[in-house]
Design an enzyme around this catalytic site. Structure first.
Site, PDB file in Angstrom:
ATOM      1  N   ASP A  52     -23.497 -18.049  16.828  1.00 17.57           N
ATOM      2  CA  ASP A  52     -23.008 -16.738  16.780  1.00 17.57           C
ATOM      3  C   ASP A  52     -21.524 -16.818  17.477  1.00 17.57           C
ATOM      4  O   ASP A  52     -20.920 -17.828  17.793  1.00 17.57           O
ATOM      5  CB  ASP A  52     -23.863 -15.694  17.288  1.00 17.57           C
ATOM      6  CG  ASP A  52     -23.614 -14.344  16.655  1.00 17.57           C
ATOM      7  OD1 ASP A  52     -22.713 -13.545  16.869  1.00 17.57           O
ATOM      8  OD2 ASP A  52     -24.551 -13.766  15.649  1.00 17.57           O
ATOM      9  N   CYS A  58     -22.465  -8.598   8.006  1.00 14.97           N
ATOM     10  CA  CYS A  58     -22.678  -7.889   9.231  1.00 14.97           C
ATOM     11  C   CYS A  58     -21.485  -7.107   9.456  1.00 14.97           C
ATOM     12  O   CYS A  58     -20.186  -7.470   9.273  1.00 14.97           O
ATOM     13  CB  CYS A  58     -22.893  -8.929  10.276  1.00 14.97           C
ATOM     14  SG  CYS A  58     -23.021  -8.176  11.870  1.00 14.97           S
ATOM     15  N   LYS A  85     -22.150 -16.128   8.818  1.00 16.95           N
ATOM     16  CA  LYS A  85     -22.306 -14.846   9.181  1.00 16.95           C
ATOM     17  C   LYS A  85     -20.988 -13.868   9.152  1.00 16.95           C
ATOM     18  O   LYS A  85     -20.077 -14.657  10.322  1.00 16.95           O
ATOM     19  CB  LYS A  85     -23.087 -14.527  10.532  1.00 16.95           C
ATOM     20  CG  LYS A  85     -23.397 -13.321  10.971  1.00 16.95           C
ATOM     21  CD  LYS A  85     -24.353 -13.035  12.152  1.00 16.95           C
ATOM     22  CE  LYS A  85     -24.457 -11.768  12.779  1.00 16.95           C
ATOM     23  NZ  LYS A  85     -25.130 -11.636  14.165  1.00 16.95           N
ATOM     24  N   ASP A  92     -27.889  -4.122  14.369  1.00 15.54           N
ATOM     25  CA  ASP A  92     -28.016  -4.830  15.560  1.00 15.54           C
ATOM     26  C   ASP A  92     -29.233  -4.454  16.337  1.00 15.54           C
ATOM     27  O   ASP A  92     -29.586  -5.007  17.291  1.00 15.54           O
ATOM     28  CB  ASP A  92     -26.978  -4.318  16.402  1.00 15.54           C
ATOM     29  CG  ASP A  92     -25.646  -5.420  16.269  1.00 15.54           C
ATOM     30  OD1 ASP A  92     -25.878  -6.302  15.449  1.00 15.54           O
ATOM     31  OD2 ASP A  92     -24.554  -4.932  16.546  1.00 15.54           O
ATOM     32  N   ASP A 149     -20.695  35.451 -22.801  1.00 15.39           N
ATOM     33  CA  ASP A 149     -19.587  35.976 -21.869  1.00 15.39           C
ATOM     34  C   ASP A 149     -20.139  36.311 -20.543  1.00 15.39           C
ATOM     35  O   ASP A 149     -21.228  36.770 -20.330  1.00 15.39           O
ATOM     36  CB  ASP A 149     -19.012  37.331 -22.659  1.00 15.39           C
ATOM     37  CG  ASP A 149     -17.596  37.328 -21.948  1.00 15.39           C
ATOM     38  OD1 ASP A 149     -17.174  36.876 -21.106  1.00 15.39           O
ATOM     39  OD2 ASP A 149     -16.909  38.250 -23.092  1.00 15.39           O
ATOM     40  N   ARG A 172     -13.824  -2.616  20.843  1.00 13.32           N
ATOM     41  CA  ARG A 172     -14.124  -4.015  21.399  1.00 13.32           C
ATOM     42  C   ARG A 172     -12.760  -4.824  21.588  1.00 13.32           C
ATOM     43  O   ARG A 172     -12.564  -5.923  21.194  1.00 13.32           O
ATOM     44  CB  ARG A 172     -14.952  -4.355  20.363  1.00 13.32           C
ATOM     45  CG  ARG A 172     -16.120  -5.369  21.091  1.00 13.32           C
ATOM     46  CD  ARG A 172     -16.884  -6.159  20.015  1.00 13.32           C
ATOM     47  NE  ARG A 172     -18.033  -6.632  20.496  1.00 13.32           N
ATOM     48  CZ  ARG A 172     -18.506  -7.909  20.167  1.00 13.32           C
ATOM     49  NH1 ARG A 172     -17.969  -8.467  18.930  1.00 13.32           N
ATOM     50  NH2 ARG A 172     -19.497  -8.471  20.613  1.00 13.32           N
ATOM     51  N   ASP A 177     -18.993 -10.892  10.215  1.00 16.77           N
ATOM     52  CA  ASP A 177     -18.936 -10.020  11.008  1.00 16.77           C
ATOM     53  C   ASP A 177     -17.807  -8.921  10.985  1.00 16.77           C
ATOM     54  O   ASP A 177     -16.738  -9.361  10.295  1.00 16.77           O
ATOM     55  CB  ASP A 177     -19.290 -10.288  12.537  1.00 16.77           C
ATOM     56  CG  ASP A 177     -19.842  -9.332  13.048  1.00 16.77           C
ATOM     57  OD1 ASP A 177     -20.207  -8.083  12.713  1.00 16.77           O
ATOM     58  OD2 ASP A 177     -20.339  -9.679  14.238  1.00 16.77           O
ATOM     59  N   MET A 178     -17.894  -7.672  11.279  1.00 18.54           N
ATOM     60  CA  MET A 178     -16.781  -6.798  11.441  1.00 18.54           C
ATOM     61  C   MET A 178     -17.063  -5.640  12.225  1.00 18.54           C
ATOM     62  O   MET A 178     -18.014  -4.983  11.730  1.00 18.54           O
ATOM     63  CB  MET A 178     -16.416  -6.197   9.859  1.00 18.54           C
ATOM     64  CG  MET A 178     -15.283  -5.623   9.719  1.00 18.54           C
ATOM     65  SD  MET A 178     -15.271  -3.701  10.268  1.00 18.54           S
ATOM     66  CE  MET A 178     -16.171  -3.029   9.033  1.00 18.54           C
TER      67      MET A 178
HETATM   68  C1  DGJ Z   1     -22.128  -7.739  16.155  1.00 17.23           C
HETATM   69  C2  DGJ Z   1     -23.111  -8.405  15.317  1.00 17.23           C
HETATM   70  O1  DGJ Z   1     -23.800  -7.274  14.774  1.00 17.23           O
HETATM   71  C3  DGJ Z   1     -24.022  -9.264  16.206  1.00 17.23           C
HETATM   72  O2  DGJ Z   1     -25.182  -9.501  15.640  1.00 17.23           O
HETATM   73  C4  DGJ Z   1     -23.213 -10.354  16.781  1.00 17.23           C
HETATM   74  O3  DGJ Z   1     -22.909 -11.218  15.636  1.00 17.23           O
HETATM   75  C5  DGJ Z   1     -22.053  -9.576  17.611  1.00 17.23           C
HETATM   76  N1  DGJ Z   1     -21.338  -8.862  16.814  1.00 17.23           N
HETATM   77  C6  DGJ Z   1     -21.190 -10.930  18.010  1.00 17.23           C
HETATM   78  O4  DGJ Z   1     -19.793 -10.422  18.588  1.00 17.23           O
END
Ligand code: DGJ
Length: 751
Positions: free
Chosen positions: A365, A525, A475, A547, A52, A442, A477-478
Site C-alpha cells: 500500500d 478506492c 489499488k 476504510d 381542464d 490530507r 486510490d483517491m
Molecule cells: C485510503 C485508503 O482507503 C486506504 O485503504 C489506504 O490505501 C490509504 N488511503 C493509504 O494512504
C-alpha cells in the site's frame, strides 16, 4: 425488443419482464405512457387523457384542455408549458431559456453503440440489445436532443443516455442535461437512497415522498462517500421479496443529482444525471454534448429482484476484461499492518506468513515511493524509494513471487502533494483558482485532469512503474474532494466545465492504463468507498468497499452496497482488533465470516497473530477458496437487515441452485433470548441439501420455510464431521458466544 406502432406513434420497449412505453402526440411532444410489468399491447392511447385543470397551468399550443404539465413527459424542458423540474435547461444565444422539444425522427438499430469517452454498458453480440434513438428538435433555436434507449432483453434493464446537438449558428449554454427522467401518475412512493460518510458508506435510507422536491446529490467532484448515484422509488408495501421498485443508477463518478418531485396533482418525477450545480457547458455551433448513461430497472419482485438485475447486469455488461469472470485472489494488504513504517524485510515477513496461510496476492500500500514516510509529501513522484525498498521494486516483487504470491501495488495517481518534485516542476498542474488559497486535504492537491498533458504524465508515470516489475494488481486510490475548482488553461467561459472535463480526463487515463495492462487486476478506492460507482466499475472490476474494516460496521456497509453492486465488486478484509476505525474488539471468526462475503483478504500484521488465530486464518482461506466462486458469482439474498436490528443475515445461492452459503450475525449478546432462525431464500424447494459442516441433510423447502437453527452458545454449536473439522475451525472458535457473534453454513445439493 423495441416495437414501433406507426399508427399510434407509440414506442414499446420490452425486456424479459418489463414494458416501457412512450408516445408521440399529434403536437410532436413525446410523452411517457407506462413503465412496469410487461404488457402485450402496442397502443395505450386510452391512457392519454385531457381535461381542464382550472388553474394556472397553460394550454399547450393554446389548445383548450391540452396541458403538457398534466401529462407524463419523457424528457421535459422548461419555460414552455411544463413548469416542473426540467431534465434539460439551455441558455440560447439571445439569453433566453424557454425550450420546446418535439419529435423529429427516430431509428432502431441492433446492438448498442459505444458512448464516446464515457463508461457505459455494452453488448457482446448484436442480438443482446436493440437501441432506439429518438431525435427531438427545438425548431425555433435549431437545437436537437437525441434520446437513446438500449433495451437489454435478457438482463431486464434499459440503458438511457442523452446527446445535445447544436445545429444553430450560436453558442448554446447547457445548464442542465440529465440522463433520465421518468414521470409517474401518482406520488404514493417511498424513496430509497444509499447515504453515509467516510467509514459509514451506503447506508440504506427509506423515506416517503412528499409534495415538492427531494434529492440526493454530490457537489464534491466525486460520486462521494455521502451519496451514491442511485435512487429507487418503491411502494410503501414493497418488501425485500415482494412489490414494485423503480430504480435509476448513473454510470458516472463525478457530481450527480438524483432528484424527485411530487407536483400539485400528486404526480411524481424521478430524474438522474450530472449535477447542474456549478455546471455550464459551452456548446458551440455544430458541436454535441454526450451526457452519461443511466440504467433503469423495474422490479415486480421487491428489492431483491431489483438488486439481482443490477448485480447481474453490472457484473456482466458493465465490468469488462480479463478479470470479469475470473475468481479473484485472496489478498493481504499491509496498510493497517504497517502504515508508512515498513521496509522490504517487514514486507517479506508478512508475505511469507501469508503464503503459509494459502493467501495468493500481496498488496504493498501507500508509502513505497518518493520520500513518503507519512502523508505529507511525494504524491505525484512515482519512483520507488530505495531507502525503504532496498534493492528496488523488481527485486522485492520477484522475491514475493518466489513465495508463491502475486504482487500488487498502491497508487494515488490523480493527486499531487505541494511537497513533491512534480509540484516543484509544474505548480499550475493542480486544480486551482488564481489568487485563491489552494486548500489542501490530507496535504494534497488534485491534478488538473482537464488538461491533456497532465493526463499524459499520469499515464506514462504509472505505466513505467507497472512495466518495471511483475505487478499483477493495482489499488487505485483517491483521497480528497475538489475545492477551488479551476483550470489554468481554460478561458473564463469554460471554467464551469472543469469538474466534468476532469472526469473525462480520468476516464481516458483509466481506459489507457487498463488497456495497456489488460491482465492486471485493478481495484479502485477512494478513502474506502468514496467512489464506489458504476462509472469506475467499467474500468476496474472491484472497489475497496470502505476504510471501515470493523465487522459490525461492515454489516450495514456491505448490506447497503448490495442494493446495486455485485459481491464480486466489493473488497472486504479481516483487520486487527481493537479495530482501527471504531476500536471495537470482535472475534477473529466473525471478522472472517463478514469479510468472506465479498473479495476476501486480510489487512493486519499476520506475523503477530496468536497460534489460534493462525489456525483460524488458514482455515478461513481454505474455506473461502472452496466457496469463492459461489460467493463472487452467485445470487446474493439479503435475509435480515442490520438497520435498526440486532441481527443480520444474508446468503449466496449458486445460479443453478446447487449450493448455498448462509451467514448470520448477532451484534450484541442477549440474555435468555429466544431461539434465532434464518430463513433461506432462492433454493430449490424440491431438492435435498447437505450441511457440509455436519453432514445433516435438509429439504430445500425446510431450509426456506421451517428455517435454519442458529446456535445460541458454543455448547449448542453443531459438531463438524471429522472430514470438515479443519475446514470450519476458523469460523467457530470464538464467534458463537458473547457480543458480535456470527455463524456460517454451506449447503450442497445431494441426490
Ligand atoms: C485510503 C485508503 O482507503 C486506504 O485503504 C489506504 O490505501 C490509504 N488511503 C493509504 O494512504
Amino acid at each position: 425488443m423495441i416495437l414501433f406502432n406507426e399508427q399510434a406513434k407509440t414506442f414499446h420497449l420490452k425486456t424479459a419482464k418489463t414494458s416501457y412505453v412512450m408516445k408521440v402526440l399529434d403536437s410532436g411532444h413525446l410523452i411517457h405512457v407506462y413503465w412496469g410489468k410487461s404488457l402485450h399491447t402496442n397502443n395505450l392511447d386510452y391512457a392519454v387523457r385531457r381535461r381542464d385543470f382550472f388553474s394556472f397551468v397553460a394550454n399547450t399550443d393554446n389548445i383548450q384542455e391540452f396541458h403538457l404539465e398534466a401529462l407524463a413527459q419523457e424528457y421535459p424542458g422548461y419555460g414552455s408549458t411544463d413548469l416542473r423540474s426540467p431534465a434539460i435547461e439551455l441558455v440560447y444565444g439571445d439569453g433566453t431559456s424557454a425550450t420546446d422539444f418535439r419529435y423529429l425522427s427516430h431509428k432502431i438499430t441492433a446492438g448498442k453503440p459505444k458512448l464516446e469517452g464515457l463508461p457505459a454498458t455494452y453488448v457482446e453480440s448484436e442480438d443482446e440489445a436493440q437501441t432506439l434513438e429518438i431525435t427531438l428538435l427545438d425548431k425555433v433555436k435549431n437545437v436537437e436532443v437525441v434520446l437513446s434507449y438500449s433495451v437489454f432483453d435478457k438482463f431486464d434493464a434499459i440503458a438511457r443516455s442523452v446527446k445535445v446537438v447544436n445545429k444553430s449558428d450560436d453558442t448554446v449554454k447547457i445548464q442542465r442535461v440529465l440522463s433520465a427522467n421518468v414521470d409517474f401518475k401518482d406520488g404514493n412512493f417511498e424513496m430509497i437512497q444509499l447515504s453515509g460518510s467516510w467509514a459509514r458508506e451506503r447506508h440504506i435510507i427509506r423515506t416517503p415522498l412528499r409534495s415538492g422536491g427531494q434529492c440526493v446529490e454530490s457537489r464534491r467532484g466525486a460520486s462521494s462517500h455521502a451519496q451514491n448515484p442511485f435512487m429507487a422509488l418503491v411502494r410503501p408495501e414493497t418488501t425485500e421479496n415482494t412489490g414494485v421498485a423503480y430504480a435509476v443508477s448513473l454510470i458516472y463518478s463525478g457530481n450527480f443529482l438524483a432528484n424527485t418531485e411530487v407536483d400539485m396533482y400528486n404526480n411524481s418525477r424521478l430524474q438522474i444525471g450530472i449535477n447542474p450545480f456549478d455546471f455550464t457547458w459551452q456548446l458551440k455551433a455544430g458541436e454535441s454534448f454526450q451526457a452519461p448513461e443511466a440504467v433503469l430497472v423495474y422490479s415486480g419482485e421487491g428489492l431483491t429482484g431489483m438488486s439481482h438485475i443490477y448485480q447481474n447486469f453490472y457484473g456482466k455488461r458493465l465490468m469488462r476484461g480479463y478479470w470479469r469472470d475470473k475468481v479473484r485472489p485472496v489478498l493481504i494488504n499491509n496498510w493497517e499492518a504497517t502504515y508508512f513504517d515498513f521496509d522490504e524485510v517487514k514486507i517479506k515477513a508478512i508475505a511469507k506468513q501469508a503464503s503459509e496461510f494459502g493467501i495468493e496476492l500481496f498488496v504493498l500500500d501507500d508509502g513505497w515511493f518518493g520520500e513518503r514516510n507519512n502523508d505529507d509529501r511525494s504524491l505525484g513522484d512515482w519512483v520507488v524509494n530505495e531507502n525503504k525498498i532496498h534493492g528496488g521494486l523488481k527485486k522485492l516483487v520477484d522475491e514475493v513471487n518466489a513465495m508463491g504470491l502475486k504482487f500488487g501495488l498502491w497508487f494515488e495517481p490523480e493527486m499531487v502533494c505541494p511537497i513533491s518534485k512534480l509540484y516543484e516542476a509544474h505548480p499550475d498542474w493542480c486544480l486551482h483558482i488564481e489568487g485563491r488559497t489552494r486548500s489542501t486535504a490530507r496535504r494534497q492537491l488534485i491534478l488538473d485532469l482537464s488538461r491533456k498533458e497532465v493526463c499524459d504524465y499520469v499515464i506514462e508515470s504509472v505505466s513505467s512503474v507497472l512495466s518495471s516489475a511483475n505487478i499483477e494488481y493495482v489499488k487505485w486510490d483517491m483521497n480528497r474532494n475538489m475545492t477551488e475548482i479551476g483550470s489554468a488553461t481554460l478561458p473564463p467561459e469554460n471554467q464551469r466545465e472543469v469538474a466534468h472535463r476532469y472526469m473525462l480526463g480520468l476516464y481516458r487515463i483509466m481506459d489507457e492504463i487498463t488497456s495497456r495492462f489488460p491482465k492486471i487486476l485493478f481495484e479502485s478506492c477512494s478513502g474506502g468507498g468514496g467512489r464506489f460507482d458504476p462509472g469506475i466499475l467499467y474500468y476496474m472490476p472491484q472497489t475497496w468497499t470502505s476504510d471501515d474494516t470493523d465487522a459490525m460496521e461492515r454489516l450495514a456497509i456491505q448490506y447497503g452496497t448490495s442494493m446495486v453492486y455485485p459481491s464480486v465488486s466489493m473488497g472486504c478484509h479481516v483487520s486487527a482488533v481493537p479495530n482501527h476505525q471504531v476500536h471495537r474488539i470482535t472475534p477473529f471468526a466473525t471478522r472472517g465470516i463478514c469479510a468472506m462475503s465479498g473479495n476476501f483478504g486480510y489487512e493486519l500484521d499476520l506475523t503477530k497473530l496468536t497460534e489460534i488465530e493462525k489456525m483460524q486464518a488458514k482455515s478461513q482461506v481454505a474455506f473461502y477458496k472452496e466457496v469463492r466462486e459461489l460467493i463472487q458469482f452467485g445470487d446474493f439474498y439479503r435475509l435480515q437487515s442490520p438497520f435498526g436490528s440486532n441481527t443480520c443475515a444474508w446468503s449466496f445461492v449458486a445460479k443453478d441452485k446447487s449450493e448455498a452459503i448462509v451467514s448470520f450475525f448477532r451484534k450484541m449478546a442477549e440474555p435468555n433470548c429466544a431461539f434465532a432462525t434464518v430463513y433461506a431464500t432462492g433454493l430449490d424447494a424440491d431438492a435435498k441439501y447437505k450441511d457440509m459442516r455436519t453432514g445433516e441433510v435438509y429439504g430445500g423447502d425446510e431450509l426456506m420455510q421451517v428455517g435454519i437453527n442458529v446456535p445460541y452458545a458454543i455448547t449448542s454449536a453443531p459438531k463438524a464431521t471429522d472430514d470438515a473439522k479443519d475446514m470450519y475451525a476458523g469460523m467457530i472458535t470464538d464467534a458463537i458466544q458473547g457480543d458480535y457473534g456470527a455463524f456460517i453454513w454451506h449447503f450442497k445439493k445431494v441426490d
